[in-house]
Design a protein around this motif. Sequence first.
Motif, short mmCIF file in Angstrom:
data_model
loop_
_atom_site.label_atom_id
_atom_site.label_comp_id
_atom_site.label_asym_id
_atom_site.label_seq_id
_atom_site.Cartn_x
_atom_site.Cartn_y
_atom_site.Cartn_z
N THR A 64 5.05 -3.29 19.70
CA THR A 64 3.97 -3.13 18.74
C THR A 64 4.55 -2.81 17.35
OG1 THR A 64 3.59 -0.72 18.79
CG2 THR A 64 2.70 -2.03 20.62
N VAL A 65 3.67 -2.85 16.35
CA VAL A 65 4.08 -2.47 14.99
C VAL A 65 3.54 -1.09 14.63
CG1 VAL A 65 4.36 -4.82 14.16
CG2 VAL A 65 2.11 -3.75 14.02
N GLY A 66 3.13 -0.34 15.66
CA GLY A 66 2.69 1.02 15.43
C GLY A 66 1.18 1.14 15.24
N LYS A 67 0.78 2.34 14.82
CA LYS A 67 -0.62 2.60 14.55
C LYS A 67 -0.90 2.40 13.06
CE LYS A 67 -1.34 5.79 18.40
NZ LYS A 67 -1.82 7.12 18.83
N PRO A 68 -2.15 2.07 12.69
CA PRO A 68 -2.46 1.86 11.27
C PRO A 68 -2.07 3.05 10.41
CG PRO A 68 -4.27 1.09 12.64
CD PRO A 68 -3.30 1.79 13.57
N MET A 69 -1.63 2.74 9.20
CA MET A 69 -1.25 3.78 8.25
C MET A 69 -2.49 4.54 7.78
SD MET A 69 2.08 3.68 7.65
CE MET A 69 2.38 4.27 5.98
N PRO A 70 -2.32 5.79 7.32
CA PRO A 70 -3.43 6.52 6.73
C PRO A 70 -4.06 5.70 5.60
CG PRO A 70 -1.57 7.97 7.03
CD PRO A 70 -1.08 6.59 7.32
N MET A 71 -5.36 5.74 5.49
CA MET A 71 -6.12 5.01 4.46
C MET A 71 -6.25 3.52 4.76
SD MET A 71 -4.55 6.87 1.05
CE MET A 71 -5.27 5.64 -0.02
N CYS A 72 -5.70 3.07 5.89
CA CYS A 72 -5.82 1.66 6.28
C CYS A 72 -6.80 1.54 7.44
CB CYS A 72 -4.47 1.07 6.69
SG CYS A 72 -3.53 0.38 5.34
N GLU A 73 -7.90 0.84 7.22
CA GLU A 73 -8.86 0.56 8.28
C GLU A 73 -8.57 -0.85 8.79
OE1 GLU A 73 -13.69 0.10 8.95
OE2 GLU A 73 -12.92 1.13 7.16
N VAL A 74 -8.20 -0.96 10.05
CA VAL A 74 -7.78 -2.25 10.62
C VAL A 74 -8.73 -2.62 11.77
CG1 VAL A 74 -5.91 -3.52 11.73
CG2 VAL A 74 -5.38 -1.74 10.03
N LYS A 75 -9.19 -3.87 11.76
CA LYS A 75 -9.99 -4.35 12.88
C LYS A 75 -9.60 -5.80 13.19
CE LYS A 75 -14.13 -6.00 10.38
NZ LYS A 75 -15.61 -5.85 10.29
N ILE A 76 -9.98 -6.25 14.38
CA ILE A 76 -9.66 -7.60 14.83
C ILE A 76 -10.93 -8.45 14.78
CG2 ILE A 76 -8.64 -8.99 16.66
CD1 ILE A 76 -6.74 -6.88 15.50
N ALA A 77 -10.87 -9.59 14.08
CA ALA A 77 -12.02 -10.49 14.00
C ALA A 77 -12.24 -11.20 15.33
CB ALA A 77 -11.78 -11.51 12.88
N ASN A 78 -13.37 -11.87 15.44
CA ASN A 78 -13.70 -12.57 16.69
C ASN A 78 -12.66 -13.62 17.06
OD1 ASN A 78 -16.05 -11.08 16.98
ND2 ASN A 78 -17.32 -12.59 15.90
N ASP A 79 -12.01 -14.22 16.05
CA ASP A 79 -10.99 -15.24 16.34
C ASP A 79 -9.60 -14.64 16.49
OD1 ASP A 79 -10.44 -14.57 13.73
OD2 ASP A 79 -10.59 -16.61 12.93
N GLY A 80 -9.50 -13.31 16.49
CA GLY A 80 -8.21 -12.64 16.67
C GLY A 80 -7.48 -12.29 15.40
N GLU A 81 -8.01 -12.68 14.24
CA GLU A 81 -7.31 -12.39 12.99
C GLU A 81 -7.38 -10.90 12.67
OE1 GLU A 81 -7.00 -13.94 8.34
OE2 GLU A 81 -8.74 -14.49 9.56
N ILE A 82 -6.27 -10.36 12.15
CA ILE A 82 -6.21 -8.96 11.75
C ILE A 82 -6.82 -8.81 10.35
CG2 ILE A 82 -4.68 -7.03 11.24
CD1 ILE A 82 -2.68 -8.33 13.20
N LEU A 83 -7.79 -7.91 10.23
CA LEU A 83 -8.46 -7.65 8.96
C LEU A 83 -8.15 -6.22 8.52
CD1 LEU A 83 -11.98 -9.18 9.80
CD2 LEU A 83 -10.00 -10.34 8.80
N VAL A 84 -7.92 -6.04 7.22
CA VAL A 84 -7.52 -4.73 6.70
C VAL A 84 -8.38 -4.34 5.51
CG1 VAL A 84 -5.64 -3.35 5.76
CG2 VAL A 84 -5.14 -5.16 7.39
N LYS A 85 -8.89 -3.12 5.54
CA LYS A 85 -9.61 -2.56 4.39
C LYS A 85 -8.86 -1.31 3.95
CE LYS A 85 -14.15 -2.35 4.20
NZ LYS A 85 -15.56 -1.90 4.44
#
Length: 211
Positions: A64-85
């Motif tokens: 794995t590449v670890g857990k999301p960094m502080p202040m990074c909201e990460v979710k997985i889209a329906n098609d599997g793409e990684i989305l970051v806010k």
Amino acid sequence: NASEQNLKDAFGGNIRLLSSGGAPLPNEIAAFFAKRNLPILQAYGLTENICVAFNTVENLKFGTVGKPMPMCEVKIANDGEILVKSKKNLKEYYKNPEATAAAFKDGYFRTGDIGEFTSDGFLKITDRKKDLIKTAGGKYVAPQGIENKLKESMVIEQAMVIGDGEKFPAALIVPSFDGLRSWCKIKEIAWTDNASMLKEKVIQDKFQHEL
């Protein structure tokens, strides 16, 4: 112990940890260093976000590449793409409003990477979205993981998985002739030159076994 100290001495003696990024880190390599008290912390970042996720000494999970960094909201889209806010996301592409608009979805930056979360919250990168292969049967295949696994073989120098629109994926292989010669020596198999070596059934069977 001696093996741990010898490894640290090879790096100068004062090193505490290593970091890795840009390409997948094989679990075997990660385990080798971790067992010698010299962990390799794999991370995931983008030009547009600097760092999305990072393994730490306290929170380390191979593959794995670890857990999301502080202040990074990460979710997985329906098609599997990684989305970051994140406040660390880019504001815009310079003088390119079309690219800027296409790069965001509901305030999340589209990374173009395909991934998933483990049950304990670690992020895994499985491939690039644009590299996904869709077979004739409609199944999506992520080639990078297969290619990286094949390249772990001592007899394979490079591998490329193909099969877009076909019934099943296949792999184009570039042999590692240094590895082949070493393997032939171990197995006491005679050979003359590279071209004739590849015609031998025992060599072809070896590649088939690896595939």
